[in-house]
Scaffold this active site. Sequence first.
Site, PDB file in Angstrom:
ATOM      1  N   SER A 119       2.890   8.237  -6.399  1.00 61.64           N
ATOM      2  CA  SER A 119       4.201   7.571  -6.412  1.00 61.64           C
ATOM      3  C   SER A 119       5.328   8.408  -7.003  1.00 61.64           C
ATOM      4  O   SER A 119       6.497   8.090  -6.791  1.00 61.64           O
ATOM      5  CB  SER A 119       4.124   6.279  -7.214  1.00 61.64           C
ATOM      6  OG  SER A 119       3.826   5.210  -6.387  1.00 61.64           O
ATOM      7  N   LYS A 179       8.066   9.520  -4.807  1.00 58.12           N
ATOM      8  CA  LYS A 179       9.058   8.582  -4.262  1.00 58.12           C
ATOM      9  C   LYS A 179      10.473   8.851  -4.777  1.00 58.12           C
ATOM     10  O   LYS A 179      11.442   8.745  -4.039  1.00 58.12           O
ATOM     11  CB  LYS A 179       8.654   7.145  -4.608  1.00 58.12           C
ATOM     12  CG  LYS A 179       7.342   6.699  -3.967  1.00 58.12           C
ATOM     13  CD  LYS A 179       6.887   5.359  -4.558  1.00 58.12           C
ATOM     14  CE  LYS A 179       5.610   4.843  -3.921  1.00 58.12           C
ATOM     15  NZ  LYS A 179       5.096   3.636  -4.601  1.00 58.12           N
ATOM     16  N   TYR A 186       4.481   9.512   4.566  1.00 58.13           N
ATOM     17  CA  TYR A 186       4.355   8.856   3.263  1.00 58.13           C
ATOM     18  C   TYR A 186       3.007   9.180   2.608  1.00 58.13           C
ATOM     19  O   TYR A 186       2.932   9.540   1.431  1.00 58.13           O
ATOM     20  CB  TYR A 186       4.533   7.334   3.422  1.00 58.13           C
ATOM     21  CG  TYR A 186       4.197   6.573   2.170  1.00 58.13           C
ATOM     22  CD1 TYR A 186       5.050   6.598   1.069  1.00 58.13           C
ATOM     23  CD2 TYR A 186       3.007   5.857   2.056  1.00 58.13           C
ATOM     24  CE1 TYR A 186       4.726   5.922  -0.100  1.00 58.13           C
ATOM     25  CE2 TYR A 186       2.682   5.182   0.893  1.00 58.13           C
ATOM     26  CZ  TYR A 186       3.539   5.216  -0.177  1.00 58.13           C
ATOM     27  OH  TYR A 186       3.211   4.558  -1.339  1.00 58.13           O
ATOM     28  N   TYR A 218       6.564   1.138 -12.523  1.00 46.09           N
ATOM     29  CA  TYR A 218       5.977  -0.079 -11.956  1.00 46.09           C
ATOM     30  C   TYR A 218       6.558  -1.314 -12.634  1.00 46.09           C
ATOM     31  O   TYR A 218       7.709  -1.299 -13.074  1.00 46.09           O
ATOM     32  CB  TYR A 218       4.439  -0.040 -12.063  1.00 46.09           C
ATOM     33  CG  TYR A 218       3.829   1.174 -11.416  1.00 46.09           C
ATOM     34  CD1 TYR A 218       4.022   1.431 -10.066  1.00 46.09           C
ATOM     35  CD2 TYR A 218       3.057   2.066 -12.132  1.00 46.09           C
ATOM     36  CE1 TYR A 218       3.452   2.539  -9.457  1.00 46.09           C
ATOM     37  CE2 TYR A 218       2.479   3.174 -11.524  1.00 46.09           C
ATOM     38  CZ  TYR A 218       2.685   3.403 -10.189  1.00 46.09           C
ATOM     39  OH  TYR A 218       2.140   4.492  -9.586  1.00 46.09           O
ATOM     40  N   VAL A 234      -0.357   6.785  -9.470  1.00 46.67           N
ATOM     41  CA  VAL A 234      -1.734   6.366  -9.737  1.00 46.67           C
ATOM     42  C   VAL A 234      -2.707   7.542  -9.817  1.00 46.67           C
ATOM     43  O   VAL A 234      -3.857   7.371 -10.202  1.00 46.67           O
ATOM     44  CB  VAL A 234      -2.249   5.329  -8.706  1.00 46.67           C
ATOM     45  CG1 VAL A 234      -1.510   4.014  -8.832  1.00 46.67           C
ATOM     46  CG2 VAL A 234      -2.172   5.875  -7.298  1.00 46.67           C
TER      47      VAL A 234
HETATM   48  N1  GLU Z   1      -0.216   6.436  -2.198  1.00 49.98           N
HETATM   49  C1  GLU Z   1      -0.292   5.351  -3.110  1.00 49.98           C
HETATM   50  C2  GLU Z   1      -0.187   4.050  -2.371  1.00 49.98           C
HETATM   51  O1  GLU Z   1       0.571   3.980  -1.455  1.00 49.98           O
HETATM   52  C3  GLU Z   1       0.793   5.505  -4.131  1.00 49.98           C
HETATM   53  C4  GLU Z   1       0.676   4.492  -5.187  1.00 49.98           C
HETATM   54  C5  GLU Z   1       1.183   4.899  -6.545  1.00 49.98           C
HETATM   55  O2  GLU Z   1       1.056   6.021  -7.017  1.00 49.98           O
HETATM   56  O3  GLU Z   1       1.715   4.004  -7.156  1.00 49.98           O
HETATM   57  O4  GLU Z   1      -0.848   3.094  -2.646  1.00 49.98           O
END
Ligand code: GLU
Length: 342
Positions: free
Chosen positions: A79, A82, A204, A256, A274
Amino acid sequence: MSIGNLEALANDIAAAASPFRGYLNDLRQKYQPLQDGAVADYIPELALADPNDFGLCVATKAGQIFEAGDCDVLFTIQSISKAFIFGLALEDHGREYVLSKVGVEPTGEAFNSIVLDEATNRPYNPMVNAGAIATADLIEGANSAERLKRVLEMFRRYTGRELDINMPVFLSEKATGNRNRAMAYLMLNFGMVSEKIEETLDLYFQQCSLMVNARDLALMSATLANGGVNPVSGERALAETYVQDVISVMLTCGMYDASGEWCYRVGLPAKSGVGGGITATAPGKLGIGTYSPLLDAKGNSLRGIRVCEALSRDFGLHLFNAAPAVHDLEAWLQGGDDAARW
Ligand code: GLU
């Protein structure tokens, strides 16, 4: 030797002599015994991470780098990507258009929650999966290869090195990411994303599968702290005008559904993933990168949280701190009086 090289050498020598390195090693020793939490396993490949790995790195605006622990261990960025993809989308389309496609409002929900702002026909923000997929949809390029190339090129500017995709993680996410796929198709149904949704989902999953280490994460945030210019290479990674956009969304939505708590306790714009990484930026000062794959219930790295809390407290890095810091960061980095007393 060029002036640039001499400056880099002087920085290296100062970094080697600074007590900051010892301080980071102490933090590592203090928090290494923490064993609570668990390695993410909803993406099967992530469950293979070593729970003992723990690295922390600080990169300053002047390009000094301080490391402790496992700063060469590679893990997937997840994430954390992002925030930076949001920056690229802003460069591609400008603020007005991007904000017509994705909001900047925290959800208070988990990263993978299936919630969309139906009143404005947008996902809530670029940090939750729905918003991140909609943001990835905005990345320009004639075809999938070109779009990926632009993403890789962007991360090279932030980290100063070429990043690779962890293919097993990418394939694992692609094979098991039905929740993300469902969300993407729901957004397609509402006209929130374009028809090239399968290509965007691949992009993604690829951006999430890029391999970084704690040093890369420190440099990425140091670049933001330095107005978008990588402080080691001198290369611009993000247009100056969009740095505050990226940093603001990190502060409000980066951790989060613990973003409010994080802002209160640590007060540094940050993003976690994560895979076990956290990147945090102290604007105008430095970037922090941590890696430890043991996550708390909300998906944030437990040891990483402790490290950022300690750095924020000890050096007065909280954005809203108005009290004198326990230690004077500048003096420390230069080995001044305060450093001698430590
Ligand atoms: N690739 C993970 C997902 O889409 C990223 C989640 C994360 O790091 O929060 O679930």
